[in-house]
Each structure stands twice: as structure tokens, then as C-alpha cells.
Motif scaffolding. Sequence first.
Motif, mmCIF file in Angstrom:
data_model
loop_
_atom_site.group_PDB
_atom_site.id
_atom_site.type_symbol
_atom_site.label_atom_id
_atom_site.label_comp_id
_atom_site.label_asym_id
_atom_site.label_seq_id
_atom_site.Cartn_x
_atom_site.Cartn_y
_atom_site.Cartn_z
ATOM 1 N N ARG A 113 -11.563 -8.570 75.514
ATOM 2 C CA ARG A 113 -11.729 -7.289 76.198
ATOM 3 C C ARG A 113 -10.394 -6.545 76.296
ATOM 4 O O ARG A 113 -10.356 -5.314 76.244
ATOM 5 N N SER A 114 -9.302 -7.287 76.404
ATOM 6 C CA SER A 114 -7.990 -6.645 76.527
ATOM 7 C C SER A 114 -7.564 -5.944 75.240
ATOM 8 O O SER A 114 -6.735 -5.025 75.280
ATOM 9 N N VAL A 115 -8.119 -6.377 74.101
ATOM 10 C CA VAL A 115 -7.785 -5.732 72.817
ATOM 11 C C VAL A 115 -8.945 -4.853 72.341
ATOM 12 O O VAL A 115 -9.080 -4.578 71.159
ATOM 13 N N ASP A 116 -9.776 -4.406 73.299
ATOM 14 C CA ASP A 116 -10.937 -3.576 72.987
ATOM 15 C C ASP A 116 -11.873 -4.291 72.016
ATOM 16 O O ASP A 116 -12.348 -3.731 71.044
ATOM 17 N N TYR A 117 -12.087 -5.565 72.284
ATOM 18 C CA TYR A 117 -13.077 -6.419 71.631
ATOM 19 C C TYR A 117 -12.712 -6.854 70.215
ATOM 20 O O TYR A 117 -12.683 -8.042 69.928
ATOM 21 N N VAL A 118 -12.472 -5.933 69.307
ATOM 22 C CA VAL A 118 -12.279 -6.332 67.900
ATOM 23 C C VAL A 118 -10.998 -5.709 67.351
ATOM 24 O O VAL A 118 -10.958 -4.502 67.106
ATOM 25 N N PRO A 119 -9.954 -6.514 67.132
ATOM 26 C CA PRO A 119 -8.690 -5.959 66.639
ATOM 27 C C PRO A 119 -8.525 -6.028 65.119
ATOM 28 O O PRO A 119 -7.448 -5.753 64.600
ATOM 29 N N TYR A 120 -9.579 -6.407 64.391
ATOM 30 C CA TYR A 120 -9.528 -6.439 62.926
ATOM 31 C C TYR A 120 -10.957 -6.402 62.375
ATOM 32 O O TYR A 120 -11.926 -6.674 63.095
ATOM 33 N N ALA A 121 -11.062 -6.040 61.103
ATOM 34 C CA ALA A 121 -12.357 -6.048 60.407
ATOM 35 C C ALA A 121 -12.244 -7.020 59.237
ATOM 36 O O ALA A 121 -11.456 -6.795 58.314
ATOM 37 N N ARG A 122 -13.032 -8.082 59.273
ATOM 38 C CA ARG A 122 -12.984 -9.116 58.234
ATOM 39 C C ARG A 122 -14.125 -8.891 57.250
ATOM 40 O O ARG A 122 -15.307 -8.986 57.604
ATOM 41 N N ALA A 123 -13.774 -8.578 56.012
ATOM 42 C CA ALA A 123 -14.798 -8.336 54.989
ATOM 43 C C ALA A 123 -15.290 -9.655 54.408
ATOM 44 O O ALA A 123 -14.487 -10.543 54.086
ATOM 45 N N LEU A 124 -16.615 -9.767 54.267
ATOM 46 C CA LEU A 124 -17.228 -10.906 53.575
ATOM 47 C C LEU A 124 -17.656 -10.528 52.165
ATOM 48 O O LEU A 124 -17.847 -11.405 51.322
ATOM 49 N N GLY A 125 -17.810 -9.248 51.906
ATOM 50 C CA GLY A 125 -18.184 -8.807 50.566
ATOM 51 C C GLY A 125 -18.463 -7.320 50.537
ATOM 52 O O GLY A 125 -18.645 -6.680 51.577
ATOM 53 N N PHE A 126 -18.486 -6.757 49.332
ATOM 54 C CA PHE A 126 -18.774 -5.329 49.170
ATOM 55 C C PHE A 126 -19.236 -5.065 47.743
ATOM 56 O O PHE A 126 -19.076 -5.894 46.836
ATOM 57 N N ARG A 127 -19.810 -3.881 47.570
ATOM 58 C CA ARG A 127 -20.185 -3.405 46.241
ATOM 59 C C ARG A 127 -19.044 -2.562 45.670
ATOM 60 O O ARG A 127 -18.444 -1.769 46.380
ATOM 61 N N ARG A 128 -18.786 -2.723 44.387
ATOM 62 C CA ARG A 128 -17.742 -1.915 43.762
ATOM 63 C C ARG A 128 -18.069 -0.427 43.843
ATOM 64 O O ARG A 128 -17.165 0.410 43.929
ATOM 65 N N SER A 129 -19.355 -0.103 43.844
ATOM 66 C CA SER A 129 -19.762 1.301 43.916
ATOM 67 C C SER A 129 -19.456 1.919 45.277
ATOM 68 O O SER A 129 -19.570 3.133 45.459
ATOM 69 N N ALA A 130 -19.054 1.080 46.256
ATOM 70 C CA ALA A 130 -18.753 1.581 47.600
ATOM 71 C C ALA A 130 -17.274 1.928 47.762
ATOM 72 O O ALA A 130 -16.793 2.051 48.890
#
Length: 459
Positions: free
Chosen positions: A375-392
Motif C-alpha cells: 500500500r505504501s508504494v501504491d500497490y504495484v511498483p512494476y509491470a511484469r510481462a509474461l508474454g505479448f503479440r508482436r503485432s502489439a
Amino acid sequence: MKVNGIIAEYNPFHNGHMYQLEESRRLTGADYTVVVMSGNFVQRGAPALVNKHLRAEMALRCGADLVLELPVLYAASSSEYFAAGAVALLDKLGAVTHLCFGSECGDAGQLRQIAAFLADEPEEYRDSLKELLKQGFSYPDARARALSGLADARASVCGKATARISCGRPLPRNCASILSSPNNILGIDYIKEITKRKSDMIPTTVMRTGAGYHDTMSAAESDLHSGFSAVEPSAHTSRTDAAAPACPAMPLASAYALRQALQDGQSPERLRPYMPEDAARLLESCLAGSRPLFADDFSDLLYYKLLTEQEKGYESYLDISADLSNRILGSLRGFTDFEAFCGLLKTKAFTHTRISRCLIHILLDIRKEDLILGRSVDYVPYARALGFRRSAEPLLKAIKANTDIPLLTKPAHWRKKLPPEAHRLFRQDILASDIYMGVAWAGSGRPAPNEFSTPLAIL
């Protein structure tokens, strides 16, 4: 650019999930879909059926453009903190325009009314909730009763279907019915978090129909054999100008039914009618060389942890009260396995799901101080990618241009990419995955894959 955000577990990915992806895209006209997905442990306090990397690939092959992992601190927490973490992550990307979710009621307006009321928390609601909790009701049941009582009392005076109480916020008369369904509850918590964050994301809901959350495979097969199509478009969405499409026949079974079928020893092929082809193929390929995981597979690890911690008690762990800690200590000699122990500890106030979550917190070393940190870091201080489409690629560029948190695509870079206050949360995710994969690969004669050797799913 319009971007849908979806919060999910995909445990496993089935036809209903595919429908939600497609219908959400149709309703919003979105160019891309970002999914925030639970990792290897899920919100009801259990391991995922198969690992997060496989489930992320299922989602990408079935229409998602980017899959991000919800940190385990929130993924294995109550609906309130599950929603807080997931909504914060989507909001912090700076590119998501709509938050899309399934609900049993399919009426975003009613869910907004309840969410706005809960965000205000008027005194008469707090008093009623406190009294019901004193009477021994579980928190979900007490919340539903408190809201329903206030709505009914006021509506009986004004004679209207929507009640207004002292705070001026309207409440639907059917609060109890709405709050009796798990996806409605999550939807309300999502909207409440959007409101609290003053986010610009637009909540949009797709009605869940057909297979209920706890329906069995036999019920789903009855629908399939009768030729019944369980998928229908919602009559109540936040986009009323979008004409409903003709829905193809799409047999539905709940994720619970699919998991239960596998737990009962049925073959993965039996699930094929209820899953998109790509998802079914991935699941069958995975289970050809391994096994699905269930809570009881973690019984030995849990029992060891409970034994080693018994001198200190368990109150330092997230969601565990002094009463529950004492109950665990008093019941420890009756431990046989994970699920049976949940049944042994269950009371009117402590539901099976809450106990299961608490035991997972003990197993994964998730403590009350961790939520304070989160809560002190506003819940989520990073975004961890598991996968993506190249078209994105345009979506990824938009996120990198607008987000104020690191987008982590290579776990090995975590020390230099993440701020120091994020290290504890990330190490928690690593530990949770190592425990999960260790159990999944036990007896194989091979070392378990780890976070640093498993590549992103890129299509």
C-alpha cells in the motif's frame, strides 16, 4: 487508441473467456487488450491448475495482446486487495481506456451504485457491518446483509426500487442477490478502486450466462447434449449503442467444472468442447508430460511450515487473526492434507476460501507487513510481462511513453530495473513460482524450470 484491460486467472482458459475477450472488444471498439493475470497461485487460495507461462500463452493465442502478472501478494488475497492491485496495475500503464469484466448481473449501472456506496462507507453501513461481524457472520455475508438491510429499510419507506439513504447514494433493492455472485463482487471492487483512484478507465461488463461458477461438468454436458448454447450477449452494458451480435453456439463449462473433471481423473480431451482449440491443445500437450496441480499437492510443504512456526503462532501472516491462529494451533494434530485441514478449520465466520488463502499466505511467507509495504508504494511498483503479440508493438510503445513504473520483460534484470522498494514484492513472486514449480516437477528426475530460464511467450 482504445485499450481494454481485463483482470483474469484463466484457470484454465475456456470458451467463456474467449467470449468475454471478443465481446469486450466489440463493445468498446478497442484496438488492443491487456490482461492482468494471476500467477501460479490464485485468489481462492489455491495453486493454479497449470503454470502461469502456459496460461499466458493460452490467452495470447485466443485474443489477448499483452499479458502481465499480478503480484502474488494480491493474486492470492481477498477480492478487495485482488482488485486494488490489479486496477492499480492497469491504471499505472497510462494506456488502458476501459476495464472490462464479466458479471452475473450484466448491469454496470447497478454495480456502480453499490461501488459508489461502498467507497463512501456511510456511518450507518459501518455500524451495521460491525454488528453483523460481531454476530459471527463472515465478511462477505455480513457486507451483503448490511447493504441489503439498508436498501430494504429505506425502500420500504419511499416505495422505490432504488433506495437512497443518508449519504445520498442510491442502492439497488436486489443487493443481496447481486452480492451473492462472485463475479459481481469482483466487478464492484474493480469499480470501487477505479473511483478511489480517480482513474479515467471506463468500467464495462459482459454478462455471464449459462454455466454457473460452481456448476459441474455433468451440468455442462447436459447443456451440450441438448444443443443448448449458453452464450448470449448482455442486455445491460456501459455501451448501449452497440447492437448485439448473433452468437454462435459455444458450449460453456465453468473453470471450476474443468478443474474438477481433471481432479476426478478424467482425461484432458474431455475438456476440449469447452475450450478454444489453441487453449485445449496447449493444455493437452502440457498434461501429456506432467500433471495438474491442486491444493493437496502442497500438503507436505504446508504441514512442515505449520510445524516449524507453531511456537510463534501465525498471527503475523496476512489475514490471520489471533482467533484463527489459535484455531490452527489447536487443530494441528488433526492435519491430514491441505483441503481436509481447511474443512477442519471452517466455521461460520471463517469460510473455506478465507482459510485456504490464509494457509497459502503461511506457505508462501506473505505477511501483514507485506501488504503495508504494498500500500505504501501504491500497490504495484512494476509491470511484469509474461508474454505479448508482436503485432502489439504500438501498444507497448504507448505504455512505455505513458507509464510511471518499469515494464519488466527480462526477470534477470530486476535488480537494476526495479526501485528498491519493489524488491521485496518481486522476490515474493520468485519464491511463489519456485515453490510451485518445485512441486510440479517433483519426481520427474529433472530440475524444475525457474523464473530466470523461462522465456516470454511471444507470438
